[in-house]
Write an enzyme that holds these catalytic residues in place. Structure first.
Site, short mmCIF file in Angstrom:
data_model
loop_
_atom_site.label_atom_id
_atom_site.label_comp_id
_atom_site.label_asym_id
_atom_site.label_seq_id
_atom_site.Cartn_x
_atom_site.Cartn_y
_atom_site.Cartn_z
N LYS A 207 0.85 -1.19 0.00
CA LYS A 207 0.00 0.00 0.00
C LYS A 207 0.89 1.24 0.00
O LYS A 207 1.30 1.73 1.05
CB LYS A 207 -0.93 0.00 1.21
N SER A 413 -8.70 0.27 -4.90
CA SER A 413 -8.89 0.63 -3.51
C SER A 413 -10.37 0.91 -3.24
O SER A 413 -11.20 0.03 -3.40
CB SER A 413 -8.01 1.84 -3.16
#
Length: 632
Positions: A207, A413
């Site tokens: 991430k 996401s």
């Protein structure tokens, strides 16, 4: 003293009748007058309406501006900007471009297409491949396609390559160079120069959206993940171009590796180099290409270029139904979720937790809507807003209305969060998706304030009163609280994906961790069901709702309706008279003087994210974000 004489009842009646007649006469006169005035203005600014589309017409596809899923401004503002010659914010809807190309394929009035895409600002490879496929279908129908450009970037060239003939200006250039993804990193500037400490809380080693605030360079995990999906997109690009140009991907790749030698051999002539690489069919000026189209088409001295033609905007007006339809057929609704996901009401071109959920609720409550397609092009954003939208998707399904997701360039996401519960997910192989991960950012400013002699002090009734004040140092115990919230957000994300995709949490976690995938890679890992564009998703939704053949239902976009005034104003300023007046007026000059230049887009996006992270949701110690900086 004289007495005032009162009218009798009969006289009062006649006076009242006379006054009523006078009022009615003036009212009718005013209505007629203003109606005629309005009609005169409409006739003055309408430019006489649409001219009939003649046979043997060349459709000129020359879009200028950004290719978008949804306009980010209203009709009147777009018309005004166009009339003023301000094309910096000009936009072209992908659906409009596809609709025109598909209509031209069977339109007997359209003889050929002239394609000029060197002023188009691409958004991503998935949408460009969708347009390229529409061009390929048009070409396969027997309609010739001629492309021209003064210069091409490689995204534009993917479309130009679909033409039967590709011409480049002799002074132009075309260089295929590959894909890259470089970002600015702010740790030293923020922490050491300014004294701003940025605290990052996340789950997932891949991430990387917030890395620029805490690192000076990309992490090894970010580079590994980025190169993996970028290579997949690039190899597909080479294959697409090679197929269209009847070349081999290997030769194209070799041409890039030997580019310095090739350009040197062409004596620095980029246009000649493109011709030698067989990327174009010839070197011609715009005038040369116009002459070619005059010879092959129908000469028209009054038309730009001298040949019978129709522009993209005008052709869309020919094929559009015009006023909102009262078509009684059942509907497949399309809701566009494009842009960053934020809380509350958001304008078109972005996604609001409240506003986008309201559009989905409208589809659920409308008895004529039998199925829904959610078109997603989003890097994500706020977790809570994403969850508001996901709940509406679930509610639609519970109401017996199938939901199909069509992923555009990017559905990562939070963009994946709002997609995961659909009955079926379609993506292009070059769509960017995944990035299943959560993070939170909290900047603290005490060191920055110290530099200018400003200090924070006071008292609180508990240990944690004021603990989230960014002008104070962050207590490690508070950091533990925030990390617990982020961990919970990641469990929610992976748990919901696992339930929606009928996999175990462990299986989802293995392909999550914030890692980004292409559509092809996501399909291999069970995050996407099949490949296809928007039309494929619409066909699937109609089939699931058992609506029959395409002519048995209609497709309706659910979005903010254009008001009658916006429609009239747009028509006015788009006319020759209206545009001329606006350009010459002091109003137009004043608007032009007040326009400011844009800042660097990457830095602007980074700072917006940092600003959004600072605005916490009530009742939460940190705003959990599901966001991905993964657009090329």
């Amino acid at each position: 003293m004289n007495e005032v004489r009162r009218r009798g009842p009969i006289a009062s009646l006649f006076v009242w009748l006379w006054d009523a007649m006078n009022f009615t006469r003036r009212l009718v006169f005013n209505i007629v007058f203003f109606s005629l005035a309005f009609l005169l203005i409409v006739l003055l600014f309408s430019g006489g309406g649409l001219r009939p589309l003649e046979s043997r017409t060349t459709l000129v596809i020359a879009p200028e501006g950004r290719l978008v899923e949804q306009f980010s401004s209203d009709t009147a503002s777009r018309a005004l900007a166009h009339a003023l010659g301000d094309d910096r914010d000009e936009e072209i809807q992908l659906r409009d471009l596809l609709r025109a190309l598909d209509a031209a394929r069977t339109d007997k009035r359209i003889e050929r297409v002239f394609l000029r895409v060197d002023r188009l600002q691409p958004s991503g490879y998935a949408s460009m491949r969708e347009v390229a496929a529409a061009l390929a279908r048009l070409r396969a129908s027997g309609k010739p396609v001629v492309a021209f450009g003064e210069s091409f970037v490689q995204e534009q060239y993917l479309l130009a390559a679909q033409a039967d003939e590709v011409y480049l200006d002799p002074m132009g250039g075309l260089v295929l160079e590959g894909l890259d993804r470089y970002r600015q990193y702010y740790r030293e500037g923020l922490q050491e120069k300014l004294g701003v400490d940025v605290h990052l809380f996340k789950v997932g080693e891949f991430k990387s959206a917030a890395e620029p605030y805490v690192l000076d360079a990309a992490s090894p995990q970010a580079k590994e993940a980025d190169l993996f999906w970028m290579n997949d997109v690039w190899q597909r690009y080479l294959s697409d171009v090679a197929k269209a140009r009847k070349l081999s991907p290997k030769d194209l790749a070799a041409g890039i590796d030997t580019m310095p030698e090739g350009i040197a051999a062409a004596r620095g002539d980029l246009a000649r180099y493109a011709l030698q690489q067989k990327l174009v069919d010839g070197l011609k000026t715009q005038e040369d290409v116009d002459d070619l189209l005059i010879q092959r088409g129908v000469a028209d001295a009054d038309a730009e270029g001298g040949f019978r033609q129709v522009s993209l905007d005008t052709y869309l007006r020919h094929i559009d139904p015009g006023l909102p339809s009262t078509d009684p057929r059942p509907q497949v609704a399309v809701v566009v979720a494009a842009g960053e996901i934020s809380g509350g009401e958001q304008p078109p071109g972005s996604i609001g937790g409240v506003s986008t959920a309201a559009l989905l609720r409208e589809a659920r409550d409308d008895e004529n809507v039998k199925a829904l397609v959610l078109r997603v092009d989003s890097p994500g954003g706020e977790v809570f807003a994403s969850e508001q939208i996901r709940r509406e998707i679930v509610a639609l399904k519970e109401a017996g209305k199938p939901v199909v997701v069509s992923m555009g360039d990017l559905a990562a996401s939070g963009g994946y969060w709002i997609s995961m519960n659909a009955d079926r997910i379609y993506a292009d192989p070059s769509t960017i998706t995944g990035s299943i991960g959560i993070f939170g950012l909290i900047p603290t400013l005490p060191r920055a304030l110290d530099k200018i002699g400003v200090h924070t002090d006071g008292v609180g009734t508990t240990r944690f009163a004021g603990a989230f004040d960014i002008t104070r140092p962050l207590d490690p115990a508070v950091g533990d609280v925030i990390q617990s919230v982020i961990d919970k957000g990641y469990r929610d994300f992976t748990g919901r994906v696992a339930q929606a995709r009928k996999q175990s949490v462990e299986e989802i976690d293995a392909i999550a961790r914030g890692r980004v995938w292409t559509g092809a890679q996501a399909k291999e890992r069970g995050l996407v069901d099949d490949f296809g564009g928007l039309q494929t998703a619409i066909d699937d939704a109609a089939k699931r709702a058992k609506l029959g053949k395409p002519d048995a239902y209609r497709v309706r976009y659910i979005e903010r309706e254009v008001t009658p005034f916006e429609r009239f104003f747009a028509s006015m300023v788009e006319s020759r008279a209206g545009a001329a007046w606006l350009r010459e007026s002091s109003f137009a000059q004043g608007v032009a003087r007040t326009m400011v230049a844009r800042s660097l887009p990457n830095v602007d996006a980074d700072l917006k994210l940092l600003d959004a992270a600072m605005q916490r949701r009530p009742g939460a110690p940190v705003k959990a974000l599901a966001y991905c900086f993964c657009r090329l």
